[in-house]
Design a protein around this motif. Structure first.
Motif, PDB file in Angstrom:
ATOM      1  N   ARG A  43       0.831  -1.207   0.000  1.00  0.00           N
ATOM      2  CA  ARG A  43       0.000   0.000   0.000  1.00  0.00           C
ATOM      3  C   ARG A  43       0.867   1.260   0.000  1.00  0.00           C
ATOM      4  O   ARG A  43       0.613   2.215  -0.734  1.00  0.00           O
ATOM      5  N   GLU A  71       1.080   4.073  -2.920  1.00  0.00           N
ATOM      6  CA  GLU A  71       0.818   5.503  -2.738  1.00  0.00           C
ATOM      7  C   GLU A  71       1.912   6.342  -3.391  1.00  0.00           C
ATOM      8  O   GLU A  71       1.630   7.383  -3.997  1.00  0.00           O
ATOM      9  N   CYS A  72       3.158   5.880  -3.278  1.00  0.00           N
ATOM     10  CA  CYS A  72       4.271   6.595  -3.920  1.00  0.00           C
ATOM     11  C   CYS A  72       4.120   6.573  -5.435  1.00  0.00           C
ATOM     12  O   CYS A  72       4.328   7.597  -6.103  1.00  0.00           O
ATOM     13  N   THR A 107      -5.015   7.054 -10.448  1.00  0.00           N
ATOM     14  CA  THR A 107      -6.180   7.352  -9.598  1.00  0.00           C
ATOM     15  C   THR A 107      -7.463   6.743 -10.164  1.00  0.00           C
ATOM     16  O   THR A 107      -8.249   6.154  -9.408  1.00  0.00           O
ATOM     17  N   ARG A 121       1.309   6.118  -7.171  1.00  0.00           N
ATOM     18  CA  ARG A 121       0.123   6.892  -7.558  1.00  0.00           C
ATOM     19  C   ARG A 121       0.447   8.378  -7.647  1.00  0.00           C
ATOM     20  O   ARG A 121       0.012   9.071  -8.567  1.00  0.00           O
ATOM     21  N   ASP A 122       1.254   8.862  -6.698  1.00  0.00           N
ATOM     22  CA  ASP A 122       1.584  10.291  -6.685  1.00  0.00           C
ATOM     23  C   ASP A 122       2.487  10.679  -7.847  1.00  0.00           C
ATOM     24  O   ASP A 122       2.520  11.850  -8.245  1.00  0.00           O
ATOM     25  N   THR A 135       2.600  -1.566  -8.959  1.00  0.00           N
ATOM     26  CA  THR A 135       3.211  -1.716  -7.639  1.00  0.00           C
ATOM     27  C   THR A 135       3.836  -3.092  -7.480  1.00  0.00           C
ATOM     28  O   THR A 135       4.987  -3.230  -7.027  1.00  0.00           O
TER      29      THR A 135
END
Length: 199
Positions: free
Chosen positions: A133, A137-138, A148, A140-141, A158
């Motif tokens: 997770r 998140e890294c 998104t 996705r940013d 990932t």
């Protein structure tokens, strides 16, 4: 009267875990015996039973210690003030740094986690999910316009990053810090240049 804990209890326990990880990685968990573990540890089998009542208990402690410490180390990386690209680079580098010296534990995780009871496996998988997770998140940013709206694509990217990292120990067992830095850079360059081209 309760038995007191020896002053070197933690050190002996760690010695047993490190030696057992080596034996489990090299011989396989199913084939390893407590006699072999005792020989590798340089202590008597009776002394091992003073710390662990079974081979299964040792396996659980190896994986619980390794994965919880790995999770805490990776999720504890300070990312404040960094750009999305630099956050990803730092996290990938930290994963490889954390793997250094843990080749046996990592192989035991891959080969023997399924030997644990279901409730213990669930605990190990929770540690793994936390790391996935966080890496997600890294990623996705880095490319929010790509990831998104498409969680499945984010998960695939990932797991691809972790795939590159998780097999590194097989290609370069014993690699030093410089080699790990170079490989981390390679993984990030491929990832950063690739994810923004996804549609």
């Amino acid at each position: 009267m309760a038995r007191t804990i020896a002053k070197d209890h933690s050190e002996k326990r760690q010695q047993i875990l490190s030696s057992a990880a080596k034996v489990f990685a090299e011989q396989g968990f199913d084939r390893a015996s407590m006699t072999v573990l005792a020989r590798e540890c340089g202590i008597s089998k009776a002394n091992i039973y003073h710390y662990y009542d079974s081979k299964d208990a040792i396996l659980f402690d190896i994986l619980d210690t390794y994965l919880s410490e790995l999770r805490d180390r990776i999720l504890g990386v300070d990312l404040d003030g960094l750009s999305p690209d630099d956050r990803l680079r730092l996290v990938v580098q930290e994963v490889l740094n954390a793997y250094q010296g843990a080749d046996h534990e990592h192989k035991v995780q891959i080969d023997a986690l399924s030997a644990l009871p279901e409730d213990q496996q669930a605990r190990m998988r929770a540690y793994q999910r936390d790391m996935v997770r966080f890496m997600g998140e890294c990623l996705r940013d880095v490319a929010p316009e790509v990831f998104t709206p498409d969680p499945a694509k984010l998960r695939g990217a990932t797991m691809s990053v972790f795939g590159m990292l998780n097999w590194y120990f097989m290609w370069n067992a014993g690699a030093g810090s410089k080699e790990r830095q170079d490989y981390a850079r390679l993984v990030c360059d491929m990832t950063l240049n690739g994810v923004r081209g996804l549609t």
